[in-house]
Design an enzyme around this catalytic site. Structure first.
Site, mmCIF file in Angstrom:
data_model
loop_
_atom_site.group_PDB
_atom_site.id
_atom_site.type_symbol
_atom_site.label_atom_id
_atom_site.label_comp_id
_atom_site.label_asym_id
_atom_site.label_seq_id
_atom_site.Cartn_x
_atom_site.Cartn_y
_atom_site.Cartn_z
ATOM 1 N N ASN A 42 21.551 88.825 -13.819
ATOM 2 C CA ASN A 42 22.271 87.659 -13.315
ATOM 3 C C ASN A 42 23.208 88.061 -12.182
ATOM 4 O OD1 ASN A 42 23.661 88.941 -15.456
ATOM 5 N ND2 ASN A 42 24.989 87.187 -15.772
ATOM 6 N N GLU A 44 26.330 86.468 -10.143
ATOM 7 C CA GLU A 44 27.312 85.377 -10.085
ATOM 8 C C GLU A 44 28.008 85.342 -8.728
ATOM 9 O OE1 GLU A 44 29.844 85.882 -13.520
ATOM 10 O OE2 GLU A 44 28.226 85.260 -14.878
ATOM 11 N N CYS A 53 20.722 83.034 -12.846
ATOM 12 C CA CYS A 53 20.375 83.742 -14.074
ATOM 13 C C CYS A 53 19.401 84.897 -13.798
ATOM 14 C CB CYS A 53 19.678 82.804 -15.047
ATOM 15 S SG CYS A 53 20.711 81.481 -15.655
ATOM 16 N N GLU A 55 16.655 85.654 -15.321
ATOM 17 C CA GLU A 55 15.237 85.267 -15.371
ATOM 18 C C GLU A 55 14.774 84.719 -14.024
ATOM 19 O OE1 GLU A 55 17.706 84.474 -17.388
ATOM 20 O OE2 GLU A 55 17.027 83.936 -19.397
ATOM 21 N N CYS A 86 17.929 79.680 -20.278
ATOM 22 C CA CYS A 86 18.524 78.340 -20.139
ATOM 23 C C CYS A 86 17.436 77.346 -19.730
ATOM 24 C CB CYS A 86 19.664 78.358 -19.125
ATOM 25 S SG CYS A 86 19.111 78.381 -17.413
ATOM 26 N N CYS A 89 15.907 77.841 -16.214
ATOM 27 C CA CYS A 89 14.972 78.977 -16.122
ATOM 28 C C CYS A 89 13.645 78.652 -16.808
ATOM 29 C CB CYS A 89 15.595 80.232 -16.717
ATOM 30 S SG CYS A 89 16.918 80.899 -15.688
#
Ligand code: THU
Length: 131
Positions: A42, A44, A53, A55, A86, A89
């Site tokens: 991930n 940010e 994310c 993925e 999530c 994703c």
């Protein structure tokens, strides 16, 4: 590439997470049909909503390198507690690999799910656009 090996690749990718805001590092490893492994962590941003994310980082890396067919994806979070992808994703994976196997670690156990099980009735336009 065994599931355990793919998990290890996700665990290594997790080390490169940029997560100073949530302090939650996630790693993902995607196995392509060609046997290639593409990893992601991930990433940010101080403008929180721009974060991505693990993925999706892995998937976008793979697709942008010409890999569009996938067999399985392993996801690893802190302390080997289960980390499910999530909703965003799941949908992004569904676009390329509706039948992908999602490998989730739960301490010493390896749990496997089909993406269709995690995202029933995923949104898809590809087949509809041919009409
Ligand atoms: N995150 C992932 O990388 N994958 C998921 O499936 C869920 C959440 C990241 C996004 C954000 O950087 C942090 O975890 C906290 O939500």
């Amino acid at each position: 590439m065994t599931d355990r090996e793919l998990i290890d690749r996700a665990r290594r990718a997790r080390k490169y997470a940029h997560a100073p805001y949530s302090k939650l590092s996630v790693g993902a490893a995607l196995l392509t049909k060609n046997g290639k492994v593409v990893t992601g962590s991930n990433v940010e941003n101080s403008s929180y909503g721009l974060s991505c994310c693990a993925e999706r980082v892995a998937l976008f890396k793979a697709v942008s390198e010409g890999e569009t067919e996938f067999v399985k994806i392993a996801i690893v979070g802190p302390d080997d507690i289960p980390f499910f992808p999530c909703g965003a994703c799941r949908q992004v994976l569904f676009e390329f690999a509706p039948d992908i196997t999602v490998i989730i670690l739960d301490k010493q156990d390896i749990n496997r799910y089909s993406l269709r099980e995690l995202l029933p009735h995923g949104f898809g336009l590809q087949e509809k656009r041919t009409k």
